[in-house]
Design an enzyme around this catalytic site. Structure first.
Site, mmCIF file in Angstrom:
data_model
loop_
_atom_site.group_PDB
_atom_site.id
_atom_site.type_symbol
_atom_site.label_atom_id
_atom_site.label_comp_id
_atom_site.label_asym_id
_atom_site.label_seq_id
_atom_site.Cartn_x
_atom_site.Cartn_y
_atom_site.Cartn_z
ATOM 1 N N LEU A 60 0.860 -1.169 0.000
ATOM 2 C CA LEU A 60 0.000 0.000 0.000
ATOM 3 C C LEU A 60 0.901 1.223 0.000
ATOM 4 C CD1 LEU A 60 -2.661 -0.850 2.769
ATOM 5 C CD2 LEU A 60 -2.883 -1.155 0.296
ATOM 6 N N ASP A 61 0.469 2.289 -0.661
ATOM 7 C CA ASP A 61 1.229 3.536 -0.621
ATOM 8 C C ASP A 61 1.396 3.985 0.829
ATOM 9 O OD1 ASP A 61 1.260 3.508 -3.379
ATOM 10 O OD2 ASP A 61 -0.391 4.942 -3.589
ATOM 11 N N ARG A 62 2.468 4.689 1.091
ATOM 12 C CA ARG A 62 2.775 5.098 2.466
ATOM 13 C C ARG A 62 1.620 5.828 3.158
ATOM 14 N NH1 ARG A 62 8.640 7.238 4.488
ATOM 15 N NH2 ARG A 62 8.177 7.190 6.722
ATOM 16 N N ARG A 163 -6.005 6.344 -6.782
ATOM 17 C CA ARG A 163 -5.834 7.782 -6.595
ATOM 18 C C ARG A 163 -5.982 8.541 -7.912
ATOM 19 N NH1 ARG A 163 -0.256 7.835 -3.254
ATOM 20 N NH2 ARG A 163 -0.657 10.098 -3.231
#
Length: 231
Positions: A60-62, A163
């Site tokens: 997962l993105d930070r 996103r």
């Protein structure tokens, strides 16, 4: 003992609720990552000598929170990697967006190109020979004032996919300055949460479905009742 929000664990699999701001895998920053915390947790809990194996199956993105699956054995890692590669998992994300979608439920298809030097992805509505076909579906679950809760099911797993695809229809995720939001959230997270993951257990072959509670943050507070009702 390392503090982890553990959602499921057995001899082969460890599923955790990753907080926003924590890397899944180490990078050039040298910051502590989820894989490091998982190794420390296993080492201490089971009094394991020497090195501990933890395999990162997906990321997962930070600034994103939610369900992350880690493998505790090399056999589990190989089988889980194949499940994700062959799209035999069901991923459900929740996102709080700042504009109401013109269509409350639909499928989006774009061709995505990532600019690694700037760590940003562009979405093209028409087929692009340099792009990766990317597909997701979403539906509007709830509204609170000028915030809208979407449930998103990605079919593919591209960098920044949810996103940028939501941004392409002017549904900017709260706090996501990189893709259209104008204001950051207080904790620098973005309002994107890996809510649920369903996958086949790598050795038992049973279906595992794991859900992650919503983050304790103001942006999610209006939707806690929805989360309790939909489990």
């Amino acid at each position: 003992m390392a503090l982890l929000d553990i959602l499921f664990e057995d001899n082969h699999v460890l599923v955790v609720n990753k907080p926003a701001g924590l890397l899944v895998h180490g990078d050039e920053t040298g910051d502590v990552c989820l894989a490091d915390l998982a190794k420390a947790y296993i080492k201490e809990k089971y009094s394991k000598p020497g090195n501990v194996f933890v395999g990162v199956v997906h990321r997962l993105d930070r600034p994103v929170s939610g369900v992350v699956v880690l493998a505790k054995t090399s056999k589990a890692l190989a089988r889980l990697n194949e499940l994700f590669r062959s799209k035999k998992t069901v991923k459900t994300y929740w996102a709080v967006v700042l504009n109401k979608p013109a269509v409350e439920q639909q499928t989006l298809v774009h061709w995505l190109i990532k600019d690694s030097s700037r760590n940003v992805t562009k979405a093209y509505a028409r087929e692009n020979s340099n792009g990766l076909r990317s597909e997701l579906s979403y539906r509007l679950l709830a509204q609170h004032q000028k915030s809208y809760l979407l449930e998103v099911n990605p079919v593919t797993g591209r960098p920044h996919q949810i996103r940028v695809q939501l941004a392409s229809i002017n549904c900017f995720i709260a706090g996501d300055l990189r893709y259209g939001a104008q204001q950051p959230l207080p904790d620098k997270s973005i309002a994107l949460h890996a809510r649920q993951l369903q996958f086949e257990h790598p050795t038992l072959k049973s279906i595992i479905s794991v859900s992650a509670p919503l983050p304790d943050a103001a942006v999610w507070a209006p939707f806690l009742g929805i989360a309790q009702a939909i489990r």
